[in-house]
Design a protein around this motif. Structure first.
Motif, PDB file in Angstrom:
ATOM      1  N   LEU A  74       0.827  -1.204   0.000  1.00  0.00           N
ATOM      2  CA  LEU A  74       0.000   0.000   0.000  1.00  0.00           C
ATOM      3  C   LEU A  74       0.865   1.259   0.000  1.00  0.00           C
ATOM      4  O   LEU A  74       0.609   2.203  -0.752  1.00  0.00           O
ATOM      5  N   MET A  75       1.924   1.260   0.808  1.00  0.00           N
ATOM      6  CA  MET A  75       2.758   2.456   0.911  1.00  0.00           C
ATOM      7  C   MET A  75       3.557   2.714  -0.361  1.00  0.00           C
ATOM      8  O   MET A  75       4.010   3.841  -0.592  1.00  0.00           O
ATOM      9  N   ARG A  76       3.715   1.716  -1.207  1.00  0.00           N
ATOM     10  CA  ARG A  76       4.393   1.959  -2.480  1.00  0.00           C
ATOM     11  C   ARG A  76       3.627   2.963  -3.330  1.00  0.00           C
ATOM     12  O   ARG A  76       4.225   3.666  -4.156  1.00  0.00           O
ATOM     13  N   SER A  77       2.322   3.071  -3.145  1.00  0.00           N
ATOM     14  CA  SER A  77       1.547   4.066  -3.877  1.00  0.00           C
ATOM     15  C   SER A  77       1.985   5.479  -3.518  1.00  0.00           C
ATOM     16  O   SER A  77       1.945   6.387  -4.350  1.00  0.00           O
ATOM     17  N   VAL A  78       2.413   5.672  -2.268  1.00  0.00           N
ATOM     18  CA  VAL A  78       2.888   6.986  -1.834  1.00  0.00           C
ATOM     19  C   VAL A  78       4.324   7.211  -2.293  1.00  0.00           C
ATOM     20  O   VAL A  78       4.656   8.247  -2.871  1.00  0.00           O
ATOM     21  N   TYR A  79       5.185   6.232  -2.041  1.00  0.00           N
ATOM     22  CA  TYR A  79       6.601   6.382  -2.353  1.00  0.00           C
ATOM     23  C   TYR A  79       6.847   6.530  -3.854  1.00  0.00           C
ATOM     24  O   TYR A  79       7.807   7.186  -4.251  1.00  0.00           O
ATOM     25  N   ARG A  80       6.023   5.949  -4.675  1.00  0.00           N
ATOM     26  CA  ARG A  80       6.273   6.060  -6.115  1.00  0.00           C
ATOM     27  C   ARG A  80       5.980   7.465  -6.618  1.00  0.00           C
ATOM     28  O   ARG A  80       6.472   7.859  -7.676  1.00  0.00           O
ATOM     29  N   ARG A  81       5.227   8.241  -5.865  1.00  0.00           N
ATOM     30  CA  ARG A  81       4.967   9.625  -6.234  1.00  0.00           C
ATOM     31  C   ARG A  81       5.990  10.570  -5.610  1.00  0.00           C
ATOM     32  O   ARG A  81       6.528  11.444  -6.276  1.00  0.00           O
ATOM     33  N   ASP A  82       6.239  10.392  -4.313  1.00  0.00           N
ATOM     34  CA  ASP A  82       7.177  11.274  -3.623  1.00  0.00           C
ATOM     35  C   ASP A  82       7.725  10.569  -2.389  1.00  0.00           C
ATOM     36  O   ASP A  82       7.016  10.426  -1.395  1.00  0.00           O
ATOM     37  N   PRO A  83       8.992  10.132  -2.411  1.00  0.00           N
ATOM     38  CA  PRO A  83       9.580   9.486  -1.236  1.00  0.00           C
ATOM     39  C   PRO A  83       9.603  10.394  -0.008  1.00  0.00           C
ATOM     40  O   PRO A  83       9.496   9.911   1.126  1.00  0.00           O
ATOM     41  N   SER A  84       9.756  11.712  -0.219  1.00  0.00           N
ATOM     42  CA  SER A  84       9.727  12.634   0.919  1.00  0.00           C
ATOM     43  C   SER A  84       8.366  12.630   1.585  1.00  0.00           C
ATOM     44  O   SER A  84       8.254  12.705   2.810  1.00  0.00           O
ATOM     45  N   LEU A  85       7.322  12.546   0.776  1.00  0.00           N
ATOM     46  CA  LEU A  85       5.970  12.448   1.311  1.00  0.00           C
ATOM     47  C   LEU A  85       5.794  11.118   2.044  1.00  0.00           C
ATOM     48  O   LEU A  85       5.196  11.052   3.119  1.00  0.00           O
ATOM     49  N   GLY A  86       6.341  10.044   1.457  1.00  0.00           N
ATOM     50  CA  GLY A  86       6.213   8.737   2.078  1.00  0.00           C
ATOM     51  C   GLY A  86       6.891   8.664   3.418  1.00  0.00           C
ATOM     52  O   GLY A  86       6.319   8.159   4.398  1.00  0.00           O
ATOM     53  N   LEU A  87       8.125   9.175   3.511  1.00  0.00           N
ATOM     54  CA  LEU A  87       8.859   9.133   4.775  1.00  0.00           C
ATOM     55  C   LEU A  87       8.449  10.255   5.707  1.00  0.00           C
ATOM     56  O   LEU A  87       8.106  10.023   6.871  1.00  0.00           O
ATOM     57  N   GLY A  88       8.471  11.486   5.200  1.00  0.00           N
ATOM     58  CA  GLY A  88       8.263  12.633   6.065  1.00  0.00           C
ATOM     59  C   GLY A  88       6.855  12.774   6.590  1.00  0.00           C
ATOM     60  O   GLY A  88       6.652  13.190   7.730  1.00  0.00           O
ATOM     61  N   HIS A  89       5.870  12.429   5.771  1.00  0.00           N
ATOM     62  CA  HIS A  89       4.483  12.610   6.203  1.00  0.00           C
ATOM     63  C   HIS A  89       3.882  11.326   6.771  1.00  0.00           C
ATOM     64  O   HIS A  89       2.855  11.394   7.437  1.00  0.00           O
ATOM     65  N   CYS A  90       4.514  10.196   6.483  1.00  0.00           N
ATOM     66  CA  CYS A  90       3.875   8.918   6.839  1.00  0.00           C
ATOM     67  C   CYS A  90       4.769   8.022   7.675  1.00  0.00           C
ATOM     68  O   CYS A  90       4.654   7.979   8.904  1.00  0.00           O
ATOM     69  N   SER A  91       5.690   7.310   7.017  1.00  0.00           N
ATOM     70  CA  SER A  91       6.321   6.170   7.660  1.00  0.00           C
ATOM     71  C   SER A  91       7.352   6.522   8.717  1.00  0.00           C
ATOM     72  O   SER A  91       7.808   5.641   9.448  1.00  0.00           O
ATOM     73  N   SER A  92       7.744   7.792   8.850  1.00  0.00           N
ATOM     74  CA  SER A  92       8.589   8.152   9.991  1.00  0.00           C
ATOM     75  C   SER A  92       7.841   7.898  11.298  1.00  0.00           C
ATOM     76  O   SER A  92       8.466   7.575  12.322  1.00  0.00           O
ATOM     77  N   SER A  93       6.503   8.018  11.276  1.00  0.00           N
ATOM     78  CA  SER A  93       5.719   7.702  12.471  1.00  0.00           C
ATOM     79  C   SER A  93       5.722   6.210  12.776  1.00  0.00           C
ATOM     80  O   SER A  93       5.588   5.803  13.928  1.00  0.00           O
ATOM     81  N   LEU A  94       5.869   5.400  11.732  1.00  0.00           N
ATOM     82  CA  LEU A  94       5.963   3.958  11.939  1.00  0.00           C
ATOM     83  C   LEU A  94       7.217   3.609  12.730  1.00  0.00           C
ATOM     84  O   LEU A  94       7.195   2.713  13.587  1.00  0.00           O
ATOM     85  N   LEU A  95       8.328   4.302  12.466  1.00  0.00           N
ATOM     86  CA  LEU A  95       9.586   4.026  13.154  1.00  0.00           C
ATOM     87  C   LEU A  95       9.435   4.162  14.665  1.00  0.00           C
ATOM     88  O   LEU A  95      10.009   3.376  15.431  1.00  0.00           O
ATOM     89  N   GLY A  96       8.691   5.165  15.106  1.00  0.00           N
ATOM     90  CA  GLY A  96       8.473   5.315  16.531  1.00  0.00           C
ATOM     91  C   GLY A  96       7.409   4.387  17.068  1.00  0.00           C
ATOM     92  O   GLY A  96       7.563   3.760  18.125  1.00  0.00           O
ATOM     93  N   ALA A  97       6.314   4.251  16.320  1.00  0.00           N
ATOM     94  CA  ALA A  97       5.163   3.503  16.823  1.00  0.00           C
ATOM     95  C   ALA A  97       5.458   2.024  17.044  1.00  0.00           C
ATOM     96  O   ALA A  97       4.947   1.419  17.991  1.00  0.00           O
ATOM     97  N   VAL A  98       6.286   1.406  16.185  1.00  0.00           N
ATOM     98  CA  VAL A  98       6.526  -0.031  16.338  1.00  0.00           C
ATOM     99  C   VAL A  98       7.164  -0.349  17.682  1.00  0.00           C
ATOM    100  O   VAL A  98       6.975  -1.446  18.225  1.00  0.00           O
ATOM    101  N   ASN A  99       7.922   0.584  18.241  1.00  0.00           N
ATOM    102  CA  ASN A  99       8.500   0.360  19.567  1.00  0.00           C
ATOM    103  C   ASN A  99       7.424   0.337  20.642  1.00  0.00           C
ATOM    104  O   ASN A  99       7.510  -0.431  21.601  1.00  0.00           O
ATOM    105  N   VAL A 100       6.411   1.178  20.473  1.00  0.00           N
ATOM    106  CA  VAL A 100       5.292   1.181  21.423  1.00  0.00           C
ATOM    107  C   VAL A 100       4.482  -0.096  21.273  1.00  0.00           C
ATOM    108  O   VAL A 100       4.090  -0.719  22.273  1.00  0.00           O
ATOM    109  N   TRP A 101       4.218  -0.533  20.020  1.00  0.00           N
ATOM    110  CA  TRP A 101       3.476  -1.787  19.835  1.00  0.00           C
ATOM    111  C   TRP A 101       4.250  -2.966  20.418  1.00  0.00           C
ATOM    112  O   TRP A 101       3.664  -3.936  20.900  1.00  0.00           O
TER     113      TRP A 101
END
Length: 561
Positions: A74-101
């Motif tokens: 699913l996230m490839r739909s974002v990254y294929r348009r703009d990797p900055s949008l994919g990391l900066g607006h989205c998956s950087s939150s995943l990096l923190g959240a997985v530690n909480v999960w």
């Protein structure tokens, strides 16, 4: 159609045609925003309306996250348009959240889920510039004081730190040092005393310009002891489990950059004539296109299988995750460089219809060092190789079919149950031997046998490694053993995907596997070989057909806008 596939279509629909110059989430808007060192506002708005951060929240907490492989696709739909949008607006939150999960209390998990479900970001403040990937040497300290914890130190080059609503900190909780000297904290930013911290100036970068990289400096800043994630001293154990997910998922998402770059290259060469013929028909160009297509497929095969392994083979993620990061980064960087040669002078343009290519070429660079560097990936695998050689690579049971079959049901993901070390378990590599028991086409058997022999050679070389060979100061020759291991795992993943592909699918044909295994064979020799001439035509034909039908160049070949 499953719910996740419905969401993938809905996300593509919401983000629109990336080649439409009037699309606020399209390539023209992306390049313009990149020049301003921002993400496109229209793309960010579309993702917020879709509720993209809900994709990172487990279903048990009210979100949509169920399977790692589905999240990556699913996230490839974002990254294929703009990797900055994919990391900066989205998956950087995943990096923190997985530690909480992974290690959070029920209340912490609920609080983190509520933030993400409301579209608010979580930042992951682990790294300090003085220590790079050696996060175990952090100096940022949490000291008991008056029934609370007092935070002091600096964190630098952190994504979204100045606009996050929650932060996961890795801190030194025991000044004496040792393996249990680090802890993690989950802290709501609103709880921080504004007189006790300051945000550091933004770091500017060559690629990923739209990602906000910053830092924080704290001086005796108090937080509640309830902010601890898990027991004191278990911070690095949480990292070792949680980052198995992100070290598979983030490179897997980044394969979308190659998809876009390959598509832009096709658009360029299919419209241009040189030396009296179409550029796309020039032998060197055809070979480069076929190579890039094979690289796309092999990278996605490895990433997808590794993502499923977190559900199916949770004991092996500690070696599969760094292997994915190491191999995919190298292959993607090399493929992009080769495509840039085909683009020629057009590669340098920051305007016009192909301008997104130079952005992708810059944005893909951090895949080699972001989150964890390739060299650190080899260091993470090395200590486990002798045990794998003695226990797994000669007699272990091969991986189950669910690891490879695209529609197979998977067990629920248990992040807390992931193993810190594999303990000599590796069903993926062992599945290579089992592949030879089947009725393998004649042109495939020698290639599979080559990788089987390489696994046997690795077993012999690794079984005799001693403690001095496995440290951070390991010789180049020893580190190359770990690098060779990644190509064997990738080969096993490709063979498994081919064996379990649906009848009639392109992935069920041997041509792409011949190309992928040939490319992987060359990586061990220092440079990937060109795809064999006898399969090049089939790959180029499939590539052009997918371009005409506007479907992805990866495993799923799903419809794109």
């Amino acid at each position: 159609m499953s719910d996740v596939h419905t969401r993938m279509e809905a996300l593509e629909e919401r983000l629109g045609d990336p080649f439409d110059p009037d699309n606020p989430a399209g390539f023209a808007a992306v390049v313009a925003a990149d020049e301003r060192e921002e993400v496109p506002a229209g793309g960010a708005r579309a993702l917020d309306e879709f509720g993209i951060l809900s994709e990172f929240v487990p279903e048990t907490l009210g979100g949509r996250f169920e399977r790692v492989d589905h999240l990556v696709e699913l996230m490839r739909s974002v990254y294929r348009r703009d990797p900055s949008l994919g990391l900066g607006h989205c998956s950087s939150s995943l990096l923190g959240a997985v530690n909480v999960w992974t290690s959070g209390s029920p209340d912490q998990r609920r609080d983190a889920a509520e933030l993400l479900l409301a579209g608010r970001k979580i930042s992951c403040a682990f790294h300090e510039l003085a220590h790079g990937n050696d996060i175990g040497s952090v100096e940022f300290a949490a000291t008991p004081a008056h029934g609370r914890l007092s935070l002091s130190g600096r964190k630098e080059s952190i994504t979204n730190l100045d606009r996050a609503h929650g932060v996961v900190f890795l801190v030194r909780s025991d000044p004496a040092g040792g393996p249990r000297s680090c802890s993690q904290l989950f802290v709501p930013v609103a709880d921080l005393d504004p007189d006790r911290f300051r945000f550091l100036p933004r770091f500017r970068s060559v690629g990923m310009r739209g990602v906000r990289l910053g830092g924080i400096e704290m001086r005796d800043c108090p937080v509640d002891e309830e902010a601890l994630l898990g027991a004191p001293g278990t911070g690095l154990e949480t990292v070792a489990r949680a980052f198995q997910l992100t070290r598979v998922a983030m490179p897997g998402m980044s394969t979308a950059l190659l998809d876009t770059s390959l598509r832009v290259t096709l658009h360029h060469v299919r419209r241009r004539r040189l030396y009296g013929r179409d550029v796309a028909a020039i032998p060197m160009v055809r070979t480069t296109l076929a190579n890039a297509f094979a690289d796309q497929l092999l990278c996605e095969a490895f990433a997808t299988v590794a993502a499923r392994s977190l559900h199916v083979l949770p004991e092996s993620g500690s070696v599969y995750a760094p292997a994915v990061k190491y191999l995919l980064a190298g292959v993607l960087l090399d493929a992009m460089e080769q495509l840039s040669l085909v683009m020629g002078a057009e590669f340098y343009r920051r305007d016009g219809e192909h301008a997104v290519f130079q952005k992708m070429a810059r944005d893909i660079k951090p895949v080699g060092f972001g989150h964890i560097a390739r060299a650190a990936c080899l260091s993470a695998m090395l200590p486990q190789l002798p045990t794998l050689a003695r226990r797994a690579w000669s007699g272990a049971a091969p991986a189950p079919a669910a690891l490879f079959a695209p529609d197979a049901a998977l067990p629920p993901l248990d992040l807390a149950g992931l193993r810190v070390v594999a303990g000599g378990r590796d069903g993926l590599a062992q599945s290579l031997n089992a592949a030879l028991d089947d009725d393998v086409p004649e042109r495939l058997r020698p290639l599979i046998e080559t990788h089987v022999r390489r696994l046997a050679s690795l077993a012999e070389a690794c079984a005799g490694l001693g403690p001095r060979d496995l440290s951070i100061a390991a010789s180049v020759e020893v580190r190359e053993l770990a690098a060779r291991y990644t190509t064997v795992l990738a080969a096993a993943a490709c063979v498994g995907v081919w064996r379990h592909a649906p009848a009639g699918d392109f992935l069920a044909r041997p041509e792409w596997l011949v190309a992928a295994l040939t490319r992987l064979t060359g990586i061990d020799a220092g440079r990937p070989e060109d795809v064999p001439s006898e399969v090049e035509g089939a790959l180029v034909e499939e590539l052009l057909d997918r371009d005409d039908r506007t479907v992805g160049f990866g495993l799923s070949a799903r419809r794109y806008r």
